[in-house]
Scaffold this active site. Structure first.
Site, PDB file in Angstrom:
ATOM      1  N   HIS A 127      48.309  39.196  42.696  1.00 12.62           N
ATOM      2  CA  HIS A 127      46.965  39.649  42.323  1.00 12.62           C
ATOM      3  C   HIS A 127      45.955  38.513  42.473  1.00 12.62           C
ATOM      4  O   HIS A 127      44.840  38.709  42.966  1.00 12.62           O
ATOM      5  CB  HIS A 127      46.958  40.150  40.875  1.00 12.62           C
ATOM      6  CG  HIS A 127      47.447  41.545  40.707  1.00 12.62           C
ATOM      7  ND1 HIS A 127      48.753  41.912  40.923  1.00 12.62           N
ATOM      8  CD2 HIS A 127      46.793  42.680  40.324  1.00 12.62           C
ATOM      9  CE1 HIS A 127      48.898  43.209  40.674  1.00 12.62           C
ATOM     10  NE2 HIS A 127      47.720  43.703  40.325  1.00 12.62           N
ATOM     11  N   HIS A 172      52.422  36.990  34.072  1.00 14.61           N
ATOM     12  CA  HIS A 172      52.594  35.709  34.747  1.00 14.61           C
ATOM     13  C   HIS A 172      52.446  34.547  33.780  1.00 14.61           C
ATOM     14  O   HIS A 172      51.851  34.667  32.712  1.00 14.61           O
ATOM     15  CB  HIS A 172      51.546  35.543  35.852  1.00 14.61           C
ATOM     16  CG  HIS A 172      51.746  36.438  37.027  1.00 14.61           C
ATOM     17  ND1 HIS A 172      52.709  36.217  37.983  1.00 14.61           N
ATOM     18  CD2 HIS A 172      51.094  37.564  37.409  1.00 14.61           C
ATOM     19  CE1 HIS A 172      52.646  37.166  38.894  1.00 14.61           C
ATOM     20  NE2 HIS A 172      51.680  38.001  38.565  1.00 14.61           N
TER      21      HIS A 172
END
Length: 216
Positions: A127, A172
């Site tokens: 992303h 993450h």
């Protein structure tokens, strides 16, 4: 004795719980959850960095631009699509090489539109690489005729918010998003300086297509 299947290499270990990376990432997530009662803004930001909407948008821009023989618009949309493809080509091998599991405190809401074989891994953030590429690309091609600080500032704000949302959702670690942003900046340079499809080439391609269609 029959042939044995080759063993799949074990995934790389997650960030150690005592590491600064783990502690900082976990702190960002717990701080967000202690302040805000909903993760909807985080999931919205997650959607803005997803690959599928960006690829669809690039195609929606490319097809009518090419149909109208708009060289500038076709060039812009075509190189955007090219960058989204090179982003995937950069991210997938790195994820499969490092094989870093996602944080053990990841948000329970499953990500949609993912490829499990690749997206089960955390490093680097796809992303963020995509977001950084789009922001840099937009700053390069959309700043003409505008205050040159507007597009880069908006892009930077979006990338920072996107990166923070990835950590706050527990998707993450901080190191994942930093690496993702760096990779996205590199990808923008790659597209704009190395593999860029020039307007002259686009014009010739459109002229060939028009000639072929006229002869039918």
């Amino acid at each position: 004795s029959g042939l044995q299947k080759p063993k799949t290499p074990p995934p790389a270990p997650s960030a150690p719980r005592r590491s600064l990376d783990y502690r900082l990432s976990h702190l960002i997530r717990t701080t967000y959850n202690s302040i805000f009662a909903t993760t909807l803004p985080l999931h919205f930001l997650e959607l803005t960095g997803h690959g599928v909407p960006w690829i669809l948008l690039s195609l929606l821009l490319l097809i009518p631009a090419a149909a109208n023989s708009s060289i500038l618009a076709t060039t812009t949309a075509l190189n955007l699509l090219l960058g989204l493809i090179t982003d995937l080509l950069l991210i997938a091998p790195l994820k499969l090489t490092f094989r870093r599991p996602r944080p053990d405190y990841e948000d329970s809401t499953k990500q949609r539109g993912t490829v499990e074989a690749v997206d089960q891994y955390s490093f680097p953030s796809g992303h963020c690489s995509r977001g950084a590429f789009v922001a840099c690309y937009a700053a390069a091609v959309l700043s003409h005729g505008l205050d040159t600080r507007v597009v880069p500032a908006l892009g930077m704000a979006w990338v920072v918010a996107l990166a923070m949302s990835r950590v706050a959702l527990g998707r993450h670690y901080v190191s994942d998003v930093v690496a993702g942003v760096a990779l996205g900046v590199f990808n923008a340079w790659l597209v704009l300086e190395v593999v860029y499809i020039a307007p002259e080439l686009v014009a010739r391609a459109l002229a060939i297509v028009e000639t072929l269609l006229a002869d039918r």
